[in-house]
Each structure stands twice: as C-alpha cells, then as structure tokens.
Design an enzyme around this catalytic site. Structure first.
Site, PDB file in Angstrom:
ATOM      1  CG  ASP A  82      -1.941   0.994   1.197  1.00  0.00           C
ATOM      2  OD1 ASP A  82      -2.475   1.311   0.239  1.00  0.00           O
ATOM      3  OD2 ASP A  82      -2.453   1.272   2.372  1.00  0.00           O
ATOM      4  CG  HIS A  83      -0.592   4.897   0.231  1.00  0.00           C
ATOM      5  ND1 HIS A  83      -1.105   5.802  -0.774  1.00  0.00           N
ATOM      6  CD2 HIS A  83      -1.419   4.293   0.790  1.00  0.00           C
ATOM      7  CE1 HIS A  83      -2.177   5.959  -0.306  1.00  0.00           C
ATOM      8  NE2 HIS A  83      -2.623   5.006   0.422  1.00  0.00           N
ATOM      9  N   GLY A 181      -7.697   8.267   7.024  1.00  0.00           N
ATOM     10  CA  GLY A 181      -7.715   8.500   8.419  1.00  0.00           C
ATOM     11  C   GLY A 181      -9.459   8.556   9.005  1.00  0.00           C
ATOM     12  CG  HIS A 213      -6.169   4.609  -1.974  1.00  0.00           C
ATOM     13  ND1 HIS A 213      -5.097   4.088  -1.109  1.00  0.00           N
ATOM     14  CD2 HIS A 213      -5.894   3.959  -3.207  1.00  0.00           C
ATOM     15  CE1 HIS A 213      -4.376   3.554  -1.877  1.00  0.00           C
ATOM     16  NE2 HIS A 213      -5.104   3.348  -3.320  1.00  0.00           N
ATOM     17  CB  SER A 216     -12.679   3.790   7.117  1.00  0.00           C
ATOM     18  OG  SER A 216     -11.677   2.626   7.307  1.00  0.00           O
ATOM     19  CB  ILE A 257     -11.496  -0.772   4.704  1.00  0.00           C
ATOM     20  CG1 ILE A 257     -12.436  -0.486   3.657  1.00  0.00           C
ATOM     21  CG2 ILE A 257     -11.726  -0.618   6.016  1.00  0.00           C
ATOM     22  CD1 ILE A 257     -13.516  -1.395   3.604  1.00  0.00           C
TER      23      ILE A 257
HETATM   24  P1  13P Z   1      -9.070   4.525   5.398  1.00  0.00           P
HETATM   25  O1  13P Z   1      -8.108   5.452   6.399  1.00  0.00           O
HETATM   26  O2  13P Z   1     -10.292   5.185   5.193  1.00  0.00           O
HETATM   27  O3  13P Z   1      -9.319   3.232   6.200  1.00  0.00           O
HETATM   28  O4  13P Z   1      -8.215   4.364   4.294  1.00  0.00           O
HETATM   29  C1  13P Z   1      -7.230   3.387   4.037  1.00  0.00           C
HETATM   30  C2  13P Z   1      -6.399   3.388   2.965  1.00  0.00           C
HETATM   31  O5  13P Z   1      -6.822   4.094   1.788  1.00  0.00           O
HETATM   32  C3  13P Z   1      -5.293   2.555   2.627  1.00  0.00           C
HETATM   33  O6  13P Z   1      -4.284   2.765   1.642  1.00  0.00           O
HETATM   34  O1  G3H Z   2      -3.398   4.705   3.744  1.00  0.00           O
HETATM   35  C1  G3H Z   2      -2.703   4.612   4.623  1.00  0.00           C
HETATM   36  C2  G3H Z   2      -3.086   3.229   5.377  1.00  0.00           C
HETATM   37  O2  G3H Z   2      -4.180   3.746   6.423  1.00  0.00           O
HETATM   38  C3  G3H Z   2      -2.053   2.734   6.224  1.00  0.00           C
HETATM   39  O3  G3H Z   2      -1.660   3.567   7.466  1.00  0.00           O
HETATM   40  O4  G3H Z   2       0.803   3.966   6.904  1.00  0.00           O
HETATM   41  O5  G3H Z   2      -0.139   4.418   8.992  1.00  0.00           O
HETATM   42  O6  G3H Z   2       0.119   2.160   8.196  1.00  0.00           O
HETATM   43  P1  G3H Z   2      -0.129   3.454   7.838  1.00  0.00           P
HETATM   44 ZN    ZN Z   3      -4.453   4.773   0.942  1.00  0.00          ZN
END
Ligand code: 13P
Ligand code: G3H
Ligand code: ZN
Length: 312
Positions: A82-83, A181, A213, A216, A257
């Site tokens: 992720d990212h 967030g 993305h 939530s 999520i």
């Molecule tokens: P939320 O913070 O809305 O759960 O998004 C998570 C997300 O996009 C992870 O890449």
């Molecule tokens: O998009 C971000 C995710 O919620 C991951 O969060 O980088 O704090 O693990 P994190």
């Molecule tokens: Zn994200």
C-alpha cells in the site's frame, strides 16, 4: 494455493458490479480476523501492507502469517504493498513475494509520476506482479504524512487514458473526495463524493479497474465505544456505506479500509479492559478484538463490497 494477483479478482468484480476489500494488516490477529471473515462468506480478499506496517511487523513475519492464512482458508489472497513511495521499496516487496504493489506518485508532476510508475511496472510485470498507480491526491494522514485539504486534488479525468497507456498500470487509484484517517469531513459537513469524476473516468477507461482509497466509514458505534471507555476521540465522520456500494457498482473494483479496523480493535480492547480491570493476559482482550474485527469485515464484504460468494 499460493498468493494470487488481483487480475482475475478485478475482472470478475468489474463484470459483476462489486468490489474487492483491501484491508490493511500489521499483526496476526488482524490477518486472522480478516481472512476468517472472508472464509466464512467465501470472498476473495486483498491484504495490504503499508511501509509503516512493514517496518513495524517485518516483511518476513507478515509474509509467513499471510501464507499461513492461505493454507488455513484455501482462499485466493492477494498481498499488496500500500502506498509504495520508491522503486526500491516496490522492488523489495516484489522480490519478497508480494503479488501486487502500489506506486503512489500522486505528489509528483504528471510527467514524473508517469516516469517513476512505469519503472515499477516494468520490473513488476517481468515477475508476474501487478501494479496500482494513483492520479489525484487524497487528503488525510498516511504513514505520518499529513496532506491538508488544501493540498488535496481531485483526479482530472482528461489525464487518465494517457497515464494508463504510458505507464501500463493494472489499476488506478483516483481522488473523488475520500481521504485517509478517521476525520474525513468536518463536524456538520455533509459527506459528498464526486461521482461525476468516477463516471467520466469509467467512460474513458472501459473495463479498467479503479481503486478507492480512504474508504472507511468510521462506524459511529465504535467511536462511541472508545469514548465511553476512557477514550477522547473528537467527532469523526467517514464515507457513508451507501456511497461505497454505489462506487462498487461502477468502475471501482478495490476499496481500501484501514481506519475502521483500527477503530473496532481499539474500541473492543478499551471496553474489555474497563470491564475487566484486573486482566492482563493479551489473549483475553485480543480474542474479542479479533472476533469483532471479523464481524466488521463480514459486514463490509456482504453489505458494502458485495463480493461474498465470489471466491473460486
Ligand atoms: P482509511 O483510512 O479510510 O481506512 O483508508 C485506508 C487506505 O486508503 C489505505 O490505503
Ligand atoms: O493509507 C494509509 C493506511 O491507512 C496505512 O496507514 O501508513 O499508518 O500504516 P499507515
Ligand atoms: Zn490509501
């Protein structure tokens, strides 16, 4: 069965008008809760790992826990970075067995985003790994990077065809008003998403999987539970579930999520410990936390994503 890419999952999701849940993981209980939920409702699943989660839990530990989940459930599970913010990070995850990576170049210029994303795509595709790119920038907090609402920007639909054609990405994350967030909208603000942008992107990229993305819903029940048990969370507003359902019926094939999982775990642990102030065995409070997380994921799969029964 080994871990799989999201290719087949997205093809079926696009055609079937549903989305696959991409849930963030960083420990055993979270991985178990998500995959046990998916198993019970026979859903395909994406487990995603951020750079921060990988630093916290260690790549090998996470990979082995996920491999255990594949063995235990027999489900198609995609393991996704992720990212990813650099070629080196993406390469390390690809070399270490991830089946999918995101290169997030959304903060670069259009040309640099294409250049860096393409480099990741070439490395990934040579090794059978798929890549998610991003155009447009979400507000909110990820890995301690705080993107203010002023720095956020919606995806420009007129850029998507060129970006996909020149990079070769397998899916595209777009910004239509969701954010990372628990604090997605200001108190009193009505949640709104730019479905017009999603629709236009869908028209320009027929059959192509779009990713959402920051999806939530920040379920009020859990925020309340946190605050009733010693927490002090300010008003938190997420994305209404009916909007996510609508997006899943359109071109959105992957819905991310994380915050909802954090909330349900923290709420459950806080409640448990206030009801049992003398308990100190982590298994006692992690067990109900894992159970509630599992119920939440089942709810998302059935009522929001619509991918129950779709694992083959
Ligand atoms: P939320 O913070 O809305 O759960 O998004 C998570 C997300 O996009 C992870 O890449
Ligand atoms: O998009 C971000 C995710 O919620 C991951 O969060 O980088 O704090 O693990 P994190
Ligand atoms: Zn994200």
């Amino acid at each position: 069965m080994a871990v799989v890419t999201s290719k087949e999952m997205f093809k079926k999701a696009y055609e079937g008008g549903y989305a696959i849940g991409a849930f963030n993981v960083n420990n055993m209980e979270i991985i178990q809760g998500i995959t046990e939920a998916a198993k019970e409702v026979n859903a395909p699943i994406i487990l995603q790992v951020s750079a921060g989660a990988r630093k916290y839990a260690n790549h090998t530990y996470l990979m082995k826990l996920i491999e255990a989940a594949v063995i235990e459930t027999g489900l198609p599970i995609c393991v996704h970075l992720d990212h990813g913010d650099s070629f080196e990070l993406c390469k390390s995850c690809i070399d270490g067995g991830f089946s999918s990576v995101m290169f997030d170049g959304s903060h670069y210029s259009f040309e640099d985003n294409i250049k860096f994303t393409k480099q990741v795509v070439e490395y990934a595709h040579d090794r059978g790994v798929v890549v998610e790119g991003e155009l447009g920038r979400l507000a909110g907090i990820e890995d301690a990077v705080n993107v203010s609402a002023a720095d956020a920007s919606y995806t420009r639909p007129e850029e998507v065809e060129e970006f996909v054609a020149r990079t070769g990405v397998d899916s595209l994350a777009i910004a239509i008003g969701t954010s990372h967030g628990a604090f997605k909208f200001k108190p009193g603000q009505k949640p709104q998403l730019r479905f017009d942008i999603l629709e236009e992107v869908g028209k320009r990229l027929p059959g192509f999987p779009i990713v959402l993305h920051g999806a939530s819903s920040v379920i009020p029940e859990y925020v309340k539970m946190i605050n009733e048990n010693g927490g002090a969370m300010p008003d938190a507003i997420g994305i209404p579930e009916d909007m996510l359902r609508r997006a899943a019926k359109m071109a959105v094939c992957k819905i991310n999520i994380d915050s909802d999982l954090r909330l349900v775990m923290t709420a459950t642990i806080r409640k448990y410990l206030s009801e049992h102030p003398d308990h100190f065995d982590p298994r006692q409070y992690l067990k109900p936390a894992r159970e509630n997380l599992k119920e939440l994921v089942k709810h998302k799969i059935i009522n929001v994503l619509g991918c129950d029964g779709k694992a083959q």
